[in-house]
Each structure stands twice: as C-alpha cells, then as structure tokens.
Design an enzyme around this catalytic site. Structure first.
Site: not given
Ligand SMILES: CC(=O)[C@@H](O)[C@H](O)COP(=O)(O)O
Ligand SMILES: NCC(=O)COP(=O)(O)O
Length: 240
Positions: A190, A70, A43
């Site tokens: 998440h 993402e 992301h």
């Molecule tokens: C979209 C989502 O819920 C997560 O993948 C998010 O990308 C986590 O981002 P951080 O690792 O910056 O917390």
């Molecule tokens: N889309 C959720 C993700 O990639 C990871 O979320 P998290 O496990 O870091 O909260």
C-alpha cells in the site's frame, strides 16, 4: 529474494471508465509477467469499481506467476477464492464504501471470524495472508488465528518516509522481526513507490513479497510498463 506482485486494479479502473475493453486487463497481466513481475494481485471490491469478479476467473486461467486475490472475506469473495484456488488469499478488513484500504485487521476482536475463515481456506490448499498494521499485539493475534503470512499495511510508512524515514520505518522493522520470530511469512503493501521501496527492502531484507499497484501504474503512464517493472525489481535487488 522479495517477490514483486503487481496489483492490476488500476488497469481495470481505466478500462471501466469508457465501458469497453481498453486497456485489456488480461493482456496487462500477461505483459506484467513477461516484463518480470513475479506475481499478479487483484482486489475485487463489492462494487466492482475496477477488477470485476469475472476478471478474476479469466485471469486465473492465464496467470502463470503467483496469483494473489485480496478482499474482504464476505461470501462472494470466499466463493470466488475457493473456486479459483489462487496461490494466496489476502484478507483485508475493508468496508464496502472505502475509497481504498485504510486499516489492518483487529485480530483480537476478529479472532473467531479469522480463525474459521483461515482454517477453511487452508483446507483448500490456499496460502492465507492478513492485512495488518505494524502493531505487535495484532501481529501476535495473526499468529493465533493461523495465518500463513501477514501483509504489513505500509501507508503510514509511505506518508512518513519523506519527513523522517528512520522514524517511519521503525515500527515496521519491529513488527517484521516479531512476525518472523512467530513463524509468519511477511508481505507488505500500500502506497509503496520508487522513492520508498528500496529503503523498506534495505531495513526488512527478508520480505517475502511486496504488492504494488497504484504508484507503479501511474509511473508506467510516463515511463512505460516494461521499464517501470524493471525499475521496481531493481529496487528489490533483482537484476535481469
Ligand atoms: C490492500 C491494499 O492495500 C491494496 O491492495 C488495495 O487493494 C488497493 O485497493 P485500490 O486499488 O482499490 O485502491
Ligand atoms: N496490497 C497492496 C497492493 O496490492 C497495492 O497497493 P497500492 O500499491 O495500489 O497502494
């Protein structure tokens, strides 16, 4: 079967903390795949607090499982995704300054924006997924804008799980059933972890993919990355 896509953002957080290349994000991704991960998620955020745009380019050359990028669909993200052509682009409505993703798309007020972006990415042969809350009319909006999949934003499930898991999962089961009936593929992510993942999978067995990063990498600090990936896969019913 539900794929486990490991989000490697937090390897980059640790790397950036000291300014060198340890941990090596490329090595981390390849090791995750070697240990059984069925996808790699990143992301890149505008401030590059963890995953940098250049990381994404380097990862695209070596990742052999499904690569999921993402991000908020600004011009820099879209240019990167069209250049890399990952298996999946997951569109997230994050403002640049959020500490982490904290909401799904309003697919009604963003209908024109999402319709145009998704059509553009489809022309590149990229599967699109949009990050969404388990709200029926938002799921219906996701189908209208042409998304291939939705990713259920599972923070509310995770925060409610320990108090009352039946209550916490209910809106997600309803949203998942609706998505399936609308022909949408189904991802989730998440705050998923070793406590709450198995029940999510039990209640929504037809999940296509879960993307998990923060908790998995925290677990790996204590129990080792290979062991932890196997533990998460086992929660999804994969037995190597
Ligand atoms: C979209 C989502 O819920 C997560 O993948 C998010 O990308 C986590 O981002 P951080 O690792 O910056 O917390
Ligand atoms: N889309 C959720 C993700 O990639 C990871 O979320 P998290 O496990 O870091 O909260």
């Amino acid at each position: 079967m539900t794929r486990l896509s490991v989000n490697i953002n937090k390897f980059a957080t640790l790397r950036n903390a000291r300014g060198g290349n340890n941990p090596d994000v490329i090595k981390a991704a390849l090791d995750c795949e070697r240990f059984g991960a069925q996808g790699i998620t990143v992301h890149p955020r505008p401030d590059e607090r963890h995953i940098r745009y250049n990381d994404v380019l380097e990862l695209s050359r070596v990742v052999t499982t499904e690569f999921n990028i993402e991000g908020y669909p600004d011009s820099r993200y879209l240019e990167l995704v069209k250049r890399v052509k990952p298996a999946q682009a997951t569109l997230v409505p994050d403002a640049p300054d959020v500490i982490t993703s904290n909401a799904g798309w309003d697919t009604l007020t963003n209908e024109t924006l999402l319709t145009e972006i998704i059509a553009d990415l489809k022309k590149e042969g990229i599967r699109t997924s949009i990050f969404i809350d388990p709200v029926p009319h938002m799921i219906e909006g996701a189908a209208r804008v042409g998304a291939d999949r939705v990713e259920l934003y599972t923070e509310a499930y995770a925060s409610g799980y320990l108090k009352n898991k039946e209550k916490a999962i209910a809106p997600y089961v309803e949203a998942a059933d609706l998505a399936k009936n609308l022909g949408l593929g189904l991802n989730a992510g998440h705050d998923l972890d070793l406590d709450n993942l198995a029940y999510l999978k039990e209640c929504i067995p037809y999940l296509d993919e879960v993307s998990i990063g923060h908790a998995l990498i925290c677990d790996a600090i204590y129990y080792g990355l290979e062991n932890v990936i196997q533990l998460y896969l086992r929660q999804l019913g994969h037995y190597r």
